[in-house]
Write an enzyme that holds these catalytic residues in place. Structure first.
Site: not given
Length: 801
Positions: A33, A79, A123
């Protein structure tokens, strides 16, 4: 509980369960991680983002795609975590103020150096950057190990090929359980030169590598100080450098100057930095700043700090370096996952780990290409052989029952291998029209040459390293950019004298007995109709002084403490305001009262403070002893017993006679030669012996030609010549200074030395009575002249004109 359930119950100690579970969790977040892999410099989520974009064909030579699509692919395939964490990681890979070589290109709002968040992923659009192609190049050639994804539906790489040293170029930051990493970014060209040199000189030392790598190279530029700390970090993996903004002082109209900042330290939030500087201006922590503006635009970062006239720009800039993020300390801590373990590594270790990775990757690629070349050559040899017997081959295929029968017949007739026969029967008919044996023979020759080259690479480490170096040189040629951060040899120590930043200004200062202080500009003071300072009920004014901001106040309390406070540190209020309690500025006992205040311009003079306590203890201390550099608390000026208190502090410059006056009318005069100057914590010596029921009311320092005024509680005033008082020695009772009266005897309440042109009034229970009569000196036995018929408290002395 049924039997089946009962069999599944495990009896374990809570400590064992917590230790086991947290151990597993720690292992996960360390390895998978928060820390980057030393080989490709990526954390798992970053690697999965890049690989998902690569597999989806979202590469730099193709159009941009919605970020939401990439995030969905990453979550769905590799993931299984929150979309925001994946998108945040993706955004960071695109920010050119965070990464030296951004790995993702993004259209739309991808955040800012001011800490603004990126636009929502629906966006923005993104694709891999050109340099990311080098991290993933040839990954389909089995260059790295693949493992099943979280649901075993597909595989993902454990590491990327990384055909450039990404860990050192882009750096890394992360925190896991018990480990943290802060690897600074570096210049691509410098790191590649160092890697190539290391390949060619296996016995080289760190100093040799440092001829190529000057130090970190942050995407935000700025100035890095501390060559020795950089070397220490590259040796041990840990070190502390200083990053300073790039700033210039420019002249502006009106004879003023401005500080222009064009580069700020790495990972400093620009908006917070500008706000902090402006807060210092508003709070008047630094004098001289007129305005702070952020003029950053598409041409680059620009912060303008406009200064007042006659302000020392260098001093203001140094103050900002010391008290804001215009200068920061960056702690290098180069921890990375190496052989599945977190390891603190120096620069040489990181380079060696990358070289080893590249040797494995290029070896795997060479093996893959060699296998492919040999397979293709085998097919080409079969096709060349087929061309010589093309008609017979066609005839055999036409008379065969099916594909399998055709292959079998070709193998029996001409000795083709299974794979050659498969290639022949799979040939499309149009290929038979232009099957040119010359082209096949040429391809065969090229394949033979390729096989020889690949075999040589695999059999010689020198040739293997040559391939790696040639590819790195191509990367450098294509992607190298000039260094942005400037390296300075030494960390510059910033020493600031706060008074250098203070603009000299005349102000009015008021201090009360209860400890309230205030500073008022003369403009505000003159605009106030009353010159009486506002105070709380029961409080009284100790000092009202017109000073300048470069002077220092020394305030003494009844417990023998002193407070050192520069005038410019006093809080600014309107004259009609009460002010602020001094305990907000320095630490002091709330029960202490201010009894004397002195303004000092220069502590290096031959002056003394003469201290007197209620019990008659006296002490003399040099003015210079009271100069301090740290003044955040009240300090000892004189040690005072619990049942005693300090009542008088007089500032003197030359030898005087000491006159001590008691309530019952005793006067003791002795030379101050008897009192040797002592340090701050001394208790002093006995000045006068007080009779039963008597108390010390005043101490005066006077020369032989001076005159003093004595005031009684019945309103009588008498003037005495100092020379008429008999000279004695200290620790005596003294002589009686007023006629003894049995009924309602006179008692002294105050005493002052008379100065020329000094206006004197008397504070009585009815108010203040001005003393207009010019008194003549009288003898010791006189009771003086009665001036008021009221209870009297003390003299009120106006400032001398």
């Amino acid at each position: 509980m049924n039997k089946a359930t009962q069999e599944r119950v495990q009896v374990m100690r809570l400590e064992d369960i917590m230790g086991d579970r947290f151990g597993r969790y720690s292992k996960y977040i360390i390895q998978d991680r928060a820390l980057p892999d030393v080989r490709d410099g990526l954390k798992p989520v970053q690697r999965r983002i890049l690989y998902a974009m690569y597999k989806d064909g979202n590469t730099y030579e193709k159009p941009f795609r919605k970020s939401a699509k990439t995030v969905g692919n990453v979550i769905g395939n590799y993931h299984p975590h929150g979309d925001s964490s994946v998108y945040d990681a993706m955004v960071r890979l695109s920010q050119d103020w965070k990464l030296r070589e951004p790995l993702v290109q993004m259209h739309g709002n991808n955040g800012s150096i001011d800490g603004d968040p990126a636009a929502a992923m629906r966006y923005t659009e993104a694709r891999l950057s050109a340099i990311s192609g080098l991290l993933l190049k040839d990954i389909d050639k089995n260059l790295v190990d693949f493992v099943p994804n979280f649901d075993d539906s597909m595989t993902e790489p454990t590491v990327l090929p990384a055909f450039f040293p990404n860990l050192l170029v882009n750096g890394a930051t992360g925190i896991s359980a018990g480990y943290a990493t802060d690897i600074p970014p570096h210049n691509l060209g410098e790191i590649i030169d160092a890697v190539i040199y290391r390949m060619n000189h296996k016995q080289c030392a760190l100093d040799d590598i440092l001829t190529f790598v000057q130090g970190p190279d942050f995407p935000t530029g700025a100035i890095i100080q501390g060559e020795q700390e950089i070397k220490k970090a590259y040796t041990t993996g840990k070190g502390r450098i200083v990053i300073r903004s790039k700033a210039e002082i420019e002249p502006v109209r009106g004879g003023r100057e401005q500080i222009v900042v064009t580069e700020i330290p790495y990972e400093v939030n620009k908006a917070n930095l500008v706000k902090k500087i402006d807060d210092l201006r508003i709070d008047k922590k630094v004098e001289g700043i007129m305005e702070v503006r952020d003029e950053t635009d598409r041409n680059g970062l620009r912060i303008v700090i406009e200064l007042k006239k006659d302000v020392k720009s260098e001093i203001v800039l140094n103050y900002l370096f010391k008290n804001t993020d215009l200068q920061i300390s960056y702690n290098i801590n180069m921890v990375a996952i190496h052989n599945k373990r977190p390891v603190l590594m120096g620069l040489m270790d990181l380079i060696d780990a990358y070289i080893q990775h590249q040797k494995e990757v290029v070896t795997n690629r060479s093996n893959f290409d060699l296998k492919r070349a040999r397979e293709r050559q085998h097919i080409v040899e079969g096709l060349i052989k087929m061309v010589s017997v093309l008609d017979e081959v066609v005839q055999i295929i036409r008379h065969s029952k099916d594909k399998a029968d055709a292959k079998k017949n070709l193998i029996q007739a001409f000795g083709f291998s299974e794979r050659q026969a498969e290639a022949i029967v799979m040939l499309q008919l149009y290929r038979l029209t232009n099957t040119d044996v010359t082209a096949l023979e040429k391809e065969n020759e090229e394949l033979t040459k390729t096989i020889q080259e690949l075999t040589a690479i695999l059999s010689s480490e020198t040739k293997l390293l040559k391939v790696i170096q040639d590819e790195l040189k191509q990367v450098k040629k294509q992607f190298e950019t000039p260094r942005r951060s400037v390296i300075q040899k030494h960390i510059q120590e910033i020493k600031i004298d706060e008074t250098d930043m203070v603009v000299k200004e005349d102000v009015m200062v008021a201090i009360t007995k209860d400890g309230y202080v205030k500073r008022t500009s003369l403009r505000s003071y003159n605009a106030t109709k009353s010159d009486t300072s506002t105070m709380k009920e029961g409080d009284e004014l100790v000092a009202k002084l017109q000073l300048d901001t470069l002077q220092t106040l020394v305030m003494f309390t009844n417990r023998g403490s002193f407070i050192y406070l520069p005038v410019f540190k006093l809080p600014e209020f309107k004259w009609k305001d009460i002010g602020q309690h001094v305990s907000n500025l320095v630490t002091m006992d709330s029960e202490e009262k201010i009894i004397a205040v002195h303004a000092v311009s220069n502590f290096k003079t031959e002056e003394y403070f003469f201290f007197t306590t209620a019990s008659g203890m006296v002490k003399k201390t040099r003015l210079s002893d009271l100069e301090v550099t740290r003044y955040n608390r009240a300090m000892v000026a004189m040690s005072v017993k619990e049942d005693d208190e300090l009542i008088s502090v007089i500032r003197c410059t030359f030898m005087n006679d000491v006159i001590m006056v008691t309530k019952n009318g005793y006067l003791l005069k002795f030379s101050d030669d008897e009192i040797t100057p002592t340090g701050l914590k001394a208790m002093g010596v006995k000045g006068i012996q007080l009779g039963s029921g008597d108390q010390l009311i005043k101490v005066v320092l006077a020369s032989v030609n001076d005159e003093i005024l004595l005031l009684t509680q019945r309103g009588n005033i008498k003037k005495l010549k100092v020379k008429d008082i008999a000279l004695s020695t200290r620790n005596k009772k003294g002589c009686l200074g007023i006629k003894t009266i049995k009924s309602n005897p006179h008692q002294f309440v105050d005493c002052i030395k008379v100065l020329p042109k000094q206006e004197v009034s008397i504070l009585t229970i009815d108010g203040i009575t001005k003393l207009n009569t010019i008194l003549k000196p009288v003898d010791l036995n006189s009771v003086g002249t009665n001036m008021v018929d009221a209870e009297v408290f003390k003299f009120v002395v106006e400032d001398i004109e």
